[in-house]
Design an enzyme around this catalytic site. Structure first.
Site, PDB file in Angstrom:
ATOM      1  N   ASP A  18       0.224  11.883  -4.650  1.00 52.50           N
ATOM      2  CA  ASP A  18      -1.084  12.336  -5.545  1.00 52.50           C
ATOM      3  C   ASP A  18      -1.502  14.305  -5.425  1.00 52.50           C
ATOM      4  O   ASP A  18      -1.424  14.631  -4.127  1.00 52.50           O
ATOM      5  CB  ASP A  18      -2.299  11.598  -5.724  1.00 52.50           C
ATOM      6  CG  ASP A  18      -2.841  11.363  -3.783  1.00 52.50           C
ATOM      7  OD1 ASP A  18      -2.996  11.730  -3.138  1.00 52.50           O
ATOM      8  OD2 ASP A  18      -3.763  10.667  -3.801  1.00 52.50           O
ATOM      9  N   ASP A  64     -12.570   2.155  -2.267  1.00 52.79           N
ATOM     10  CA  ASP A  64     -12.745   1.032  -3.188  1.00 52.79           C
ATOM     11  C   ASP A  64     -11.698   0.905  -3.372  1.00 52.79           C
ATOM     12  O   ASP A  64     -11.573   0.187  -4.629  1.00 52.79           O
ATOM     13  CB  ASP A  64     -13.065   1.949  -4.315  1.00 52.79           C
ATOM     14  CG  ASP A  64     -12.184   3.081  -4.540  1.00 52.79           C
ATOM     15  OD1 ASP A  64     -10.922   3.423  -3.784  1.00 52.79           O
ATOM     16  OD2 ASP A  64     -12.333   4.120  -5.817  1.00 52.79           O
ATOM     17  N   HIS A  82      -8.675   2.111  -3.565  1.00 55.13           N
ATOM     18  CA  HIS A  82      -7.038   2.428  -4.248  1.00 55.13           C
ATOM     19  C   HIS A  82      -6.431   2.848  -3.457  1.00 55.13           C
ATOM     20  O   HIS A  82      -6.314   3.004  -2.459  1.00 55.13           O
ATOM     21  CB  HIS A  82      -7.829   3.894  -4.825  1.00 55.13           C
ATOM     22  CG  HIS A  82      -8.504   4.932  -4.017  1.00 55.13           C
ATOM     23  ND1 HIS A  82      -9.215   5.970  -4.226  1.00 55.13           N
ATOM     24  CD2 HIS A  82      -7.873   5.740  -2.661  1.00 55.13           C
ATOM     25  CE1 HIS A  82      -8.943   6.805  -3.719  1.00 55.13           C
ATOM     26  NE2 HIS A  82      -9.140   6.322  -2.384  1.00 55.13           N
ATOM     27  N   GLU A  98      -8.029   4.151  -8.718  1.00 54.48           N
ATOM     28  CA  GLU A  98      -9.251   3.542  -8.657  1.00 54.48           C
ATOM     29  C   GLU A  98      -9.184   2.625  -9.322  1.00 54.48           C
ATOM     30  O   GLU A  98      -8.116   2.064  -9.870  1.00 54.48           O
ATOM     31  CB  GLU A  98      -9.743   4.965  -9.834  1.00 54.48           C
ATOM     32  CG  GLU A  98     -10.398   6.681  -9.586  1.00 54.48           C
ATOM     33  CD  GLU A  98     -10.730   6.195  -7.617  1.00 54.48           C
ATOM     34  OE1 GLU A  98     -10.707   5.299  -6.829  1.00 54.48           O
ATOM     35  OE2 GLU A  98     -11.500   7.243  -6.924  1.00 54.48           O
TER      36      GLU A  98
HETATM   37  P1  PGA Z   1      -8.683   8.136   4.357  1.00 51.83           P
HETATM   38  O1  PGA Z   1      -8.205   8.084   2.660  1.00 51.83           O
HETATM   39  O2  PGA Z   1      -8.042   7.865   5.605  1.00 51.83           O
HETATM   40  O3  PGA Z   1      -9.080   9.564   4.142  1.00 51.83           O
HETATM   41  O4  PGA Z   1      -9.579   7.558   4.724  1.00 51.83           O
HETATM   42  C1  PGA Z   1      -7.817   7.223   2.218  1.00 51.83           C
HETATM   43  C2  PGA Z   1      -7.307   7.247   0.876  1.00 51.83           C
HETATM   44  O5  PGA Z   1      -8.046   7.115   0.246  1.00 51.83           O
HETATM   45  O6  PGA Z   1      -6.577   6.915   0.538  1.00 51.83           O
END
Ligand code: PGA
Length: 261
Positions: A67, A136, A138, A143
């Site tokens: 992304d 969440d 994702h 999302e």
């Molecule tokens: P993080 O992000 O490693 O900063 O927890 C993970 C994500 O949102 O996929």
């Protein structure tokens, strides 16, 4: 799905890096799907160290990131292109021409999604996709309620994701509200998936994604549909799993894991 629990986050990151490095050694012209986020920083530090020691060669590797924020140019310190250059690409012997992210500045969003999908396809598909998971649920920026059939597209972020990630922006309100992300369907097309989850804060969402019902409310649960998934967790992230005994049993006894124990 196989689930491997390591004593701490550093050991989990090291094992993740080793799995990636061994896959690249087995197929030097490798198409590697990459992720960003705090969790991955130690994976990339480990891969960079292995590359420096001559243990893994990235000269024929192509990468495709999950992304990129919409509206951020590559030189913006908060863009995922900047993150990737900083944490990995500038530290390994990869040809930058072969490193791909969605173009956050693309004028035509629909065309950019299609271009990215075509680039992955033209490269021959992803040999391995590295995944983290958001609080969440994702994967990428898919999302809650993202279709399991979704492809690369522009996606509005949730307020929760916005609050969580805007701490990196100065001022926080400059964080974009939307991002390009590979779709869940794009991710499921990868030949293998390696997911890394660390920290007690992720224990609840890890249990939902790994052992909970398939639901687009937790897009990480889509990994249950994939035939070749390894999830690596530290003790904190694993603390709400119910099948722990089985996971440890497999890791301790299956011959394929012999060199990783
Ligand atoms: P993080 O992000 O490693 O900063 O927890 C993970 C994500 O949102 O996929």
């Amino acid at each position: 799905m196989e689930v491997i629990i390591q004593p701490d986050a550093a050991a989990a990151a090291r094992l993740t890096a080793r799995l990636i490095a061994d896959a690249v050694k087995a197929k030097p012209a490798f198409n590697l799907g990459l992720a960003t986020g705090a969790t991955m920083e130690s994976v990339y530090a480990e891969l960079a160290a292995m590359n420096k020691r001559g243990e893994v060669d990235f000269s024929r590797v192509s990468t495709f990131n999950l992304d990129e924020y919409i509206g951020l140019p590559p030189e913006d310190k908060n863009s995922y292109r900047y993150y990737m250059n900083f944490h990995l690409f500038d530290k390994i012997n990869i040809d930058k021409q072969n490193t791909h992210l969605p173009d956050g500045m693309a004028a035509d969003e629909v065309a950019e999604g299609a271009r990215y999908e075509a680039a992955i396809k033209q490269a021959g598909g992803l040999d391995l996709q590295l995944l983290g998971i958001g609080s969440d649920g994702h994967i990428g920026f898919n999302e809650p309620l993202s279709s399991f059939a979704s492809r690369t597209r522009a996606k509005p972020l949730t307020p929760a994701t916005y609050r969580q990630n805007s701490i990196y922006f100065d001022p926080p309100e400059t964080m974009p509200m939307r991002a390009f992300t590979m779709g869940v369907g794009t991710i499921l097309d990868a030949k293998r998936i390696v997911m890394l989850i660390t920290g007690a804060k992720k224990a609840g969402i890890a249990a939902k994604a790994i052992e909970g019902p398939l639901t687009s409310m937790v897009t990480g649960s889509a990994i249950q549909l994939h035939p070749s998934v390894v999830v690596i967790l530290d003790e904190g992230a694993a603390s709400q799993l119910t099948m722990r005994e089985y996971y440890d049993w497999v890791f301790a006894n299956e011959p394929k894991w012999k060199n990783y124990r």
